[in-house]
Structure formats: structure tokens, C-alpha cells
Design a protein around this motif. Structure first.
Motif, mmCIF file in Angstrom:
data_model
loop_
_atom_site.group_PDB
_atom_site.id
_atom_site.type_symbol
_atom_site.label_atom_id
_atom_site.label_comp_id
_atom_site.label_asym_id
_atom_site.label_seq_id
_atom_site.Cartn_x
_atom_site.Cartn_y
_atom_site.Cartn_z
ATOM 1 N N ARG A 46 41.539 -27.213 77.740
ATOM 2 C CA ARG A 46 40.894 -28.407 78.596
ATOM 3 C C ARG A 46 39.841 -27.773 79.479
ATOM 4 O O ARG A 46 40.023 -26.760 79.906
ATOM 5 C CB ARG A 46 41.878 -28.800 79.052
ATOM 6 C CG ARG A 46 41.572 -30.470 79.269
ATOM 7 C CD ARG A 46 42.941 -30.987 79.936
ATOM 8 N NE ARG A 46 42.779 -32.744 80.016
ATOM 9 C CZ ARG A 46 43.518 -33.399 80.716
ATOM 10 N NH1 ARG A 46 44.662 -32.826 81.397
ATOM 11 N NH2 ARG A 46 43.398 -34.608 80.663
ATOM 12 N N PHE A 47 38.588 -28.520 79.461
ATOM 13 C CA PHE A 47 37.690 -28.282 80.451
ATOM 14 C C PHE A 47 37.311 -29.427 81.379
ATOM 15 O O PHE A 47 37.393 -30.405 81.049
ATOM 16 C CB PHE A 47 36.437 -27.735 79.751
ATOM 17 C CG PHE A 47 35.906 -28.548 78.869
ATOM 18 C CD1 PHE A 47 35.130 -29.483 78.858
ATOM 19 C CD2 PHE A 47 36.545 -28.467 77.317
ATOM 20 C CE1 PHE A 47 34.587 -30.256 77.923
ATOM 21 C CE2 PHE A 47 36.123 -29.490 76.343
ATOM 22 C CZ PHE A 47 35.027 -30.442 76.670
ATOM 23 N N THR A 48 36.830 -28.962 82.508
ATOM 24 C CA THR A 48 36.224 -29.979 83.502
ATOM 25 C C THR A 48 35.438 -29.452 84.520
ATOM 26 O O THR A 48 35.771 -28.503 84.867
ATOM 27 C CB THR A 48 37.286 -30.855 84.195
ATOM 28 O OG1 THR A 48 36.768 -32.034 84.992
ATOM 29 C CG2 THR A 48 38.184 -30.268 84.992
ATOM 30 N N GLY A 86 33.175 -27.327 85.103
ATOM 31 C CA GLY A 86 32.665 -25.909 84.986
ATOM 32 C C GLY A 86 33.921 -25.005 84.859
ATOM 33 O O GLY A 86 33.863 -23.754 85.088
ATOM 34 N N ILE A 87 35.130 -25.401 84.883
ATOM 35 C CA ILE A 87 36.109 -24.423 84.591
ATOM 36 C C ILE A 87 37.078 -24.891 83.433
ATOM 37 O O ILE A 87 36.778 -26.060 83.094
ATOM 38 C CB ILE A 87 37.022 -24.737 85.772
ATOM 39 C CG1 ILE A 87 37.470 -25.834 86.106
ATOM 40 C CG2 ILE A 87 36.301 -23.975 87.006
ATOM 41 C CD1 ILE A 87 38.855 -26.045 87.085
ATOM 42 N N SER A 88 37.914 -23.909 82.878
ATOM 43 C CA SER A 88 39.014 -24.614 81.975
ATOM 44 C C SER A 88 40.331 -24.805 82.891
ATOM 45 O O SER A 88 40.956 -23.853 83.387
ATOM 46 C CB SER A 88 39.094 -23.615 80.774
ATOM 47 O OG SER A 88 40.057 -23.732 80.006
ATOM 48 N N ASN A 89 40.478 -25.954 83.044
ATOM 49 C CA ASN A 89 41.727 -26.113 84.059
ATOM 50 C C ASN A 89 42.909 -26.272 83.328
ATOM 51 O O ASN A 89 43.814 -26.305 84.069
ATOM 52 C CB ASN A 89 41.565 -27.644 84.666
ATOM 53 C CG ASN A 89 41.289 -28.718 83.548
ATOM 54 O OD1 ASN A 89 40.402 -28.534 82.578
ATOM 55 N ND2 ASN A 89 41.909 -29.839 83.556
ATOM 56 N N GLN A 90 43.003 -26.274 82.103
ATOM 57 C CA GLN A 90 44.337 -26.010 81.143
ATOM 58 C C GLN A 90 44.029 -25.410 80.005
ATOM 59 O O GLN A 90 43.348 -25.995 79.349
ATOM 60 C CB GLN A 90 45.118 -27.382 80.911
ATOM 61 C CG GLN A 90 45.907 -28.038 82.235
ATOM 62 C CD GLN A 90 46.393 -29.542 81.887
ATOM 63 O OE1 GLN A 90 45.760 -30.263 81.171
ATOM 64 N NE2 GLN A 90 47.478 -29.586 82.394
ATOM 65 N N ASN A 91 44.229 -24.217 79.838
ATOM 66 C CA ASN A 91 44.157 -23.514 78.742
ATOM 67 C C ASN A 91 45.635 -22.822 78.234
ATOM 68 O O ASN A 91 46.050 -21.807 78.681
ATOM 69 C CB ASN A 91 43.155 -22.281 78.719
ATOM 70 C CG ASN A 91 42.296 -22.002 77.459
ATOM 71 O OD1 ASN A 91 42.768 -22.440 76.508
ATOM 72 N ND2 ASN A 91 41.345 -21.129 77.700
#
Lengths: 443, 483
Positions: free
Chosen positions: A35-37, A39-44
């Protein structure tokens, strides 16, 4: 865990059971989601699990126990636990014999090795492509790329034995600007069919076209619903086609099977083998799935059953059981709406004034019997003026009977896979007259 | 502590693979459910699951991997996978975001339980439901009656590379019943208690407190009576909401928009964002001065009550809205740090196979000073509504529409005739600013929600929203059924 290993566990449980009838479901899953938002992957994340579920029926009494331990001792223990539970239930005089199964060939394309073995960098690559499109446009995006593989084996004491392995790959994004947003998604079984750049571009276009949204008055509107919107709307109608809902009287057509409720162009089927959404060819009782026509040219033709409701209602078992036990009864989960003859672009160009809707949000049933639902538009709502897209509009709330909506529906000749909440749907774009909006919101 | 040896190995493997921080949460979960439907025990199930989830931090980016493989090679593989996923996160990150927690704890927590459900014979549990469900068939129009019990037993063992070792034994219980009446072209449903049943942390005493048998016949009678009740009118009315409906109202219109991950855009593509933006903190007039809403993850009976959240942060109490003004959020370590605050321990995972994320946990609208019966006193023309049936709110949590199972007309301060299909709608801040009375603590109750959905992959959270009945002025009523 291979299908042979799953079968071995199922057979051990069957051998250990002293119940009159026993059903064993052995399932495995390996799912991952990036998951991305902003500029980060907040849930990987990634998770592997397995489950052994045993349904024991003793003198019409049913108990179900499950575990995720796979040792011989654990299999024996969960089987014994199911039998012990059954002793506490009163006998159900309607309890039928478990189905004896049949041929269950897997539809082509249901399992793709590349998807099953996709690593986190493969998902990150697609996510990066999506995000890049938003960034190039000066926007930001939030979404996910997911892959999963799953296997299931169901066996019972009546001789049924069925196994299935499948994969899924999905990606979506909401691209966000100061005063607009746009959504795009793609569902497949093969991760290589997911083009992050294309998904990103589609969402960016919607976001750009929706800038400077205007408010429009609520009331009846002609709407063009794109596949994610009509797909989600339909998920709130499908439970009406369950034999349980039909039998209990809560379906909009209880006691009226065969009657016409919808427009001539509305034909809805349940088809696990559609090329865009190949799925499990048997239900959770190992009964081979049929491919029923639920609605044929506007008339309600079939309800879906499992062994319990087939026996209770004296109808054929259509192979639509959910895992036992459940509160919902049999369900149609692989729904296909037949396309019409007009292109989606033509539906828009033939609309004097209307709204093009990309997606709905938070649909809930207001009135069960009349299938009235409420919900919001979201992430790409546009005014159609003289057959052309004339800019974005602020989101609206609707209150609409789905039955009435489909009575005024014209489907386009496209077909897109969409889904969510356990459903797989293949649906065209649709035009509906007189769709009832009741309020607006601030964005 | 149980699982300690495997935890040490997991954390060592993660460090050897390059994780700057890691934690692992082992869970043993058991859910027993019994449901009776029209005299048949339709569900008698016992589901057990054991596994673990590992969080690894590499270069300011997180990875999470979960597995049920409890062998040494199994935890090695899962730890390596978590680190590889963190590296993939870092490879697409435009900026570092994650950081290790600052405090470590060694502690134990256990939910207070008055009566262990295991001491209640299964036959007794089934008999309770059969009796209650039978009583709910109080009228011939009742086509379906259901009664159910849920028991959750969760043992958690949290270990982190900065030294936390936390064991928690959490017990949650719930039960309820529902009657569905079918008439000519109409279906009406009543549920008890509240709209999903009574769900709280604790043991069998929670099931007993629901008093299913004592209320079943009334619920059945009400469902049948609704078939012939007049339609709730459309228009602008004063509205009094029962406690469970206020509970849902704060869940949807305060609990969710105050999740800081949502405010920061982490849920944008699915659950949505929030109108409670950062520049509104300490400024926004969320509601009337009567409205104070707190997070309290230590409160008795709360479904989310525990000693520590799933990041290892100690539970506490903090303000979301104080005297009507927005004062805080539900936060995790990373999100709190990004706004210069400390986590208020609002991180939960559904179970071992899910990554911990922000949840509203125990949300509480503090009671007011008005006895419940006096809420009606100066309502000239209004509607009293109970038990949610339908709920929808836009993806910034502003425009909402809720429907209830049952309503009563209010005329000149008195509760009058029954109304069916009551609905109401509004915009969140306008609605809460119209709140001019909240019932006192005698009507205040910890309503649990066993099935709050959020996140991708979707997780089901068990939350509590404590609330008392409340009064709102000039509310739009009857939406969905009017023109």
C-alpha cells in the motif's frame, strides 16, 4: 502446501471421524499487499496461513471446528472437537445428505505461477509506476498493489473430493489534487497484465478533468455508472438471489420468481468460468458450480441454492454454498452482466444532461424489501452537458431502489472486472434514467 | 514467557538481515460462536488459530510478514521476508517515515473476568439461545428469529528488539438476538441489545448482562408492530437518539475522522480521508460545548481495553474533543511523531496475520447532566430513534445518513406513537453543534462494536463507543423515503 498434501490431511480427518457425515475443508493462502500514499509505503505486508475446518453431522446435529495446526494429532483433535460440539445441537429435521460431488475442472487462467511467486519488489515496481504518473502531473496518489495465491481442498464422507488453486493480482489508486480526485483499478489473475503506468494515467486524467468542481442540485438525474460504480451497487442486490432470502421473504422477488422487474436489456448470470474472472469451479460443499442465469432480459429466472436449501425448497442444488456455518445462506459470488450493443462513449454522447460517476462509497441498505440503498459518489463525478463531459461536480448522496434503477438501465457493450467484499463481477458501463440524489457534500 | 525462545530467534534473524528495529507478536486466538435460527442451532463452531506477525524497519521503511509456521526455520523465513518487504518499501519511498518506539516495557495484563465462560456447560449456552430465540417468535409475522453468543479468547505475546516483553490475555464476549417480521411488501427487523447485541470485554457475565430471555418477546412484538406502524415523516424535527445510536454516531462521525492515519492520507484510496485536518486542531468547533469525546483504552468493559497496544505502547486516556473543540487524534508512534505528539496507544491488529494499524479503540462521549426522561421535556415536535439499521457517511466523514430500526413520535414533550423506517441526515459539525442535551451517567453505557472494518487488507476491529442518549435540534428526518 500442494493439493496432494491437502488431500492427505482431508482424508486423515475423514478416517478419524465417527460422525454420520463429515466434511473437511483444507485451505492455504499466501497473500501480499503493498500500500502506498504520499511518498511512502504505509502498509507493506505478507501473510501465509492454512486452515483445517471439520463439519461433523451426527443424527442431524452439526458441529464445526477449525484449526491452523496441521500435525496428525491436531487433525485428529479438531475432528473429535467437531463431533463433540455436534452433541449439543438439537437435531435439524431439514438436514440433507452432503453432496457427493462431481467433475470440477478448473477454468483456464485461474492460476498463474508468476503471480503466485511475485516478490515485494515486483509489487513495488508497479506501485512506483502508478505513483510516478501522479507525481508527473503534480498530484499525489494512494493505492495498493496486491498478489495472492490460495489453494483449497474439500472432501466429505459422501465421496466428494475437489481441489482448486488460484491466484489474484489487483492494483488501484486514488490520485488527489487540491479540489479533485480520480480513481482507477485493475483486477486480474496474472500480475503481468497489470500496467501501473496505465492505471496511474487513467486516474490522473480523471483528477485533472475534475478540477474546479461545481455544485449541482440533488434530484433525479440521468447517470452513466462506470464499472466500479455499477459493480458495487449490484453487490447490494445479489443477496436477494439467495434461496435463504427468497425463502424467508426478505428478497424483493420472494414468491415472484419468473416475473419481470428490470429493463429488457438486463441479463445477469453467475459464471465462475468467465475469462476475465476465472474462479473456483465448486462451492464450499464440493458441489460443482452451475452457471445460472439469475435475470434474463429483465425477468428473474433463478435463485442460487446449496444442499440445505435445495433439499428444503425441492430445487436443484446450484452449487453456491458458503463455508459452513454461515448466516447468509447460498450466494452468487461470480456475477456477470451481459453487455449491450452501444459503446460507453455513445451512452455519454447520447445524454443531453447527466452525471458520469466513477465510483460509489459507503453504500448501505435503507429498505431491504424494496432494495433501497443510500451512498455517496466519489473520486470522479462529472457533469454531462449536450453529450460531452463538462467538468467535475461535487459529490452527491443518493437514495435509490436498485430494482427501480435496473428497470431504467441500458448497458454498454464493454466488460470490465471489478470486485470487493468477496464478490467478483464482470460488468459493463450502464446508463440509468431518474437516479435519485438527495443531498450534496462539500467536496 | 511463552514463545520467548522463538521470539529471540526471530528478532536476531531480522537484525542479521539488516533490520534496524523489529518486533514480533505471537497470538493464540480462539473464537467460539453459537447461533440459533428458527429453532435450529445453525452455528456451533470453535475456531482456533496460532501464529505470529513480524514488523521490521529498514532505512525508515516498514515491512510486515506473518506466518503460522512455529518451527525455527519457519520464523527465520518469516523474519527474512519481513526485512525483504521493508527493503522493497524503502526502494519506493520518497522520504523516511518509520522510527523505532522509544520505550520498552516488561509487563502482563489480563482482562478482569467474573465468570469464566469455560465454566458454563455448552448445553447451558445452547439452551439459553434456544429459549430466547423461541420467545422472540412473539407474533405470527416473525419469519426469522436469531440469537447468538460470541466468545473470544486472545493470548498475545509481544517482543521487540528494544527489549519489550508483554504478555496479555484478553477476553471479549457478546450476545444478541434479532427478530425479522415479514408483511405485505415490507420487512421490519428489531435487534437487541442495541443494533448488534451486547459486546464487551469480560467473560460469561457479559452474556448474562444482556438479559436476552427477558427482552426477547418484546423485541419480537416490536418487529411485528412496525409492519403496521405509520411511516416516519419527512422534514426538519428535533431528534433524540437512543444510546446505541449515539454510540454509532460518534463511531462514524468522530472516531473514524479522528484516526490520524486517515488524516494523513493513509486510507485515502479506501476508507477515505478526514475533515479533521491538522490545521483544525485546537481550533475547530466540532460540536456544542456539551460535547466531550475521549479515548480511554483502560476503561472497564471496553472491547479495546488492554495494557498495551500492538506497537507496545502503554494504554491511557486522552481527549479527542473537549468542550466542543477538536483537541486530538487516535495515533500510532509514527503518525504521532509526525505532528510532534506521542502515541495514545490506538494501534491494533485483527489478529496475528495482520499488520497493526490505528483503530478508534474505546471512544467515549462523556455523559451530560440531563436525566433521560427529561430529554423529551421541551421537544414540541420531534422523533425518538433507537437501534441502527443503516449507516452511510462520505469519505471525509461530513455528509451522513443513518436509519434506525424503530422510532417514536414526540409531541409536546411526550413520547407518542410508533414510527417505522426512521432516518436522519446531516453534516457532521452542524449536527454536533446542534446537540443541546446529553443524558446523565445513569443512561451512559459501553456499547461494543465487534466488526469495524478498515484497512487494506481489510481488518475487522473490535471497538467500544460509550455513550448516553442525546438530543439534537432541527435535524433533517425521513430522508430515503421522501421525495
Amino acid at each position: 502446501m500442494t493439493s496432494a498434501e491437502r488431500e492427505a490431511i482431508a482424508k486423515r480427518a475423514l478416517a478419524a471421524s465417527t460422525a454420520d457425515q463429515t466434511e473437511v475443508i483444507v485451505s492455504v493462502s499466501d497473500s501480499a499487499l503493498t500500500r502506498f500514499t504520499r511518498g511512502i509505503s504505509n502498509q507493506n505486508v505478507a501473510a501465509t496461513d492454512r486452515s483445517i475446518s471439520v463439519r461433523a453431522i451426527v443424527g442431524g446435529r452439526t458441529g464445526v471446528a477449525s484449526t491452523n495446526e496441521t500435525s496428525d494429532a491436531a487433525v485428529d483433535a479438531v475432528t473429535a472437537r467437531a463431533i463433540a460440539l455436534a452433541a449439543f445441537a438439537p437435531a435439524d429435521p431439514q438436514q440433507p445428505a452432503l453432496p457427493s460431488g462431481g467433475a470440477t475442472p478448473t477454468p483456464p487462467g485461474a492460476y498463474v505461477e508468476t503471480t503466485a511467486h511475485a516478490d515485494p519488489f515486483a509489487r513495488a515496481h508497479i506501485a512506483d509506476a502508478i505513483v510516478s504518473q501522479a507525481e508527473i502531473a503534480g498530484f499525489w496518489g494512494a493505492g495498493y498493489v496486491a498478489t495472492s495465491s490460495s489453494g483449497i481442498t474439500i472432501a466429505n464422507s459422501a465421496g466428494a473430493l475437489a481441489s482448486f488453486d488460484g491466484t489474484d493480482a489487483q492494483a488501484n489508486v486514488k490520485v488527489i489534487a487540491d479540489d479533485s480526485s480520480g480513481f482507477a483499478e485493475h483486477y486480474a489473475t496474472d500480475i503481468e497484465r497489470i500496467d501501473g503506468h496505465e492505471i496511474g494515467r487513467r486516474a490522473v486524467t480523471k483528477t485533472r478533468d475534475g478540477a474546479n468542481p461545481r455544485s449541482v442540485e440533488p434530484g433525479p438525474w440521468t447517470v452513466i455508472l462506470e464499472p466500479p460504480a455499477i459493480g458495487e451497487l449490484l453487490t447490494y442486490l445479489l443477496s436477494h438471489f439467495s434461496a435463504q432470502s427468497y425463502d424467508e421473504g426478505s428478497s424483493f422477488f420472494s414468491g415472484r420468481l419468473g416475473e419481470r422487474f428490470f429493463a429488457d436489456g438486463v441479463t445477469i448470470r453467475d459464471d465462475y468460468a468467465h475469462p476475465l474472472a476465472p474462479g473456483m469451479p465448486f462451492d464450499y460443499e464440493a458441489q460443482p458450480k452451475t452457471r445460472p442465469t439469475l435475470v434474463e432480459r429483465g425477468a428473474v429466472r433463478e435463485i442460487v441454492t446449496d444442499s440445505y436449501y435445495a433439499h428444503k425448497l425441492g430445487r436443484p442444488n446450484t452449487g453456491h454454498a458458503l463455508p459452513a456455518p454461515n448466516a447468509w445462506g447460498p450466494q452468487a459470488l461470480n456475477v456477470v452482466v451481459d453487455p449491450g450493443s452501444t459503446s460507453a462513449d455513445e451512452l455519454i454522447s447520447q445524454t443531453e444532461r447527466g452525471l458520469l460517476i466513477s465510483r460509489f462509497w459507503y453504500i448501505r441498505t435503507v429498505d431491504q424489501k424494496r432494495a433501497i440503498v443510500t451512498g455517496m459518489t466519489r473520486d470522479g463525478t462529472f457533469l454531462i452537458d449536450h453529450g460531452r463531459i463538462a467538468g467535475g461536480v461535487r459529490n452527491l448522496r443518493f437514495n435509490q431502489s436498485i430494482v427501480d434503477a435496473l428497470a431504467h438501465a441500458v448497458f454498454a457493450n464493454d466488460a470490465h472486472r471489478t470486485g470487493g467484499y468477496g464478490y467478483s463481477l464482470v460488468v459493463p458501463t450502464v446508463k440509468i434514467e431518474g437516479f435519485r440524489f438527495t443531498s450534496t457534500t462539500e467536496f | 514467557m511463552e514463545f520467548e525462545e522463538l521470539a529471540d530467534r526471530t528478532l536476531d534473524t531480522a537484525a542479521a538481515r539488516g533490520a534496524q528495529y523489529a518486533d514480533v507478536r505471537f497470538e493464540r486466538v480462539r473464537n467460539e460462536r453459537i447461533e440459533v435460527r428458527n429453532g435450529i442451532v445453525s452455528t456451533l463452531s470453535d475456531a482456533a488459530s496460532t501464529g505470529y506477525g513480524i514488523r521490521a524497519l529498514v532505512d525508515g521503511a516498514w515491512g510486515f510478514a506473518a506466518s503460522a509456521d512455529l518451527t525455527p526455520t519457519g520464523v527465520d523465513a518469516a523474519a527474512a521476508r519481513a526485512v525483504a518487504i521493508a527493503r522493497a518499501s524503502a526502494s519506493i519511498a520518497r522520504r523516511p517515515f518509520g522510527a523505532p518506539p522509544e520505550r520498552a516495557y516488561t509487563d502482563r495484563f489480563a482482562t478482569p473476568v467474573t465468570r469464566d465462560p469455560a465454566s458454563v456447560p455448552l448445553g447451558e449456552r445452547v439452551a439459553l439461545l434456544l429459549e430466547a430465540e423461541k420467545l422472540a417468535h412473539a407474533a405470527p409475522q416473525i419469519a426469522v428469529a436469531r440469537a447468538w453468543i460470541d466468545l473470544w479468547l486472545t493470548d498475545k505475546f509481544f517482543f521487540s528488539s528494544i527489549g519489550s516483553k508483554i504478555e496479555q490475555r484478553i477476553r471479549q464476549s457478546g450476545s444478541g438476538l434479532q427478530a425479522m417480521a415479514v408483511g405485505d411488501g415490507d420487512v421490519q427487523t428489531r435487534t437487541f441489545p442495541g443494533d448488534v447485541g451486547l459486546y464487551q470485554s469480560g467473560g460469561w457475565e457479559i452474556v448474562e448482562a444482556a438479559r436476552l430471555r427477558e427482552n426477547a418477546a418484546r423485541i419480537g412484538e416490536e418487529a411485528a408492530a412496525l409492519l403496521t406502524a405509520p411511516q416516519c415523516p419527512s422534514g426538519t424535527f428535533d431528534v433524540i437518539l437512543g444510546g446505541s445510536q449515539v454510540s454509532l454516531q460518534i463511531h462514524e462521525s468522530c472516531g473514524h475522522p479522528a484516526e490520524l492515519d486517515r488524516v494523513l492520507g493513509w486510507e485515502a484510496n479506501f476508507s477515505g480521508t478526514s475533515f479533521l485536518e491538522l490545521d483544525q486542531l485546537d481550533r475547530l468547533e466540532y460540536g456544542s460545548p456539551l460535547v466531550t469525546i475521549v479515548i480511554d483504552n483502560t476503561m472497564p468493559l471496553g472491547m479495546a481495553t488492554c495494557g498495551y497496544d500492538d506497537e507496545g505502547t502503554q494504554s491511557g486516556r486522552s481527549d479527542i474533543v473537549r468542550d466542543g473543540v477538536l483537541r486530538g487524534y487516535e495515533m500510532s508512534n509514527d503518525t504521532a511523531r509526525s505532528i510532534g505528539r506521542e502515541s495514545n496507544a490506538c494501534v491494533r491488529a485483527q489478529s496475528w496475520e495482520y499488520v497493526p494499524m490505528i483503530r478508534m479503540c474505546n471512544l467515549s462521549l462523556l455523559p451530560g447532566g440531563t436525566p433521560f426522561e427529561h430529554l423529551f421535556d421541551d421537544v414540541r415536535d420531534g422523533v425518538y430513534m433507537e437501534s441502527n439499521r443503516s449507516w452511510s457517511i462520505d469519505d471525509r466523514r461530513l455528509n451522513f445518513q443513518f436509519g434506525c430500526e424503530i422510532g417514536w413520535e414526540i409531541k409536546n414533550g411526550k413520547r407518542g406513537r410508533l414510527l417505522k423506517n426512521p432516518t436522519y441526515a446531516g453534516m457532521t459539525p452542524t449536527f454536533w453543534r446542534s446537540c443541546d442535551a446529553i443524558a446523565d451517567e445513569l443512561s451512559w453505557f459501553a456499547w461494543g462494536t465487534p466488526n469495524c472494518g478498515k484497512g487494506e487488507p481489510m481488518q475487522t476491529g473490535r471497538t467500544t463507543q460509550a455513550a448516553a442518549p442525546a438530543r439534537f435540534r432541527n435535524v433533517q428526518v425521513g430522508v430515503g423515503y421522501g421525495d
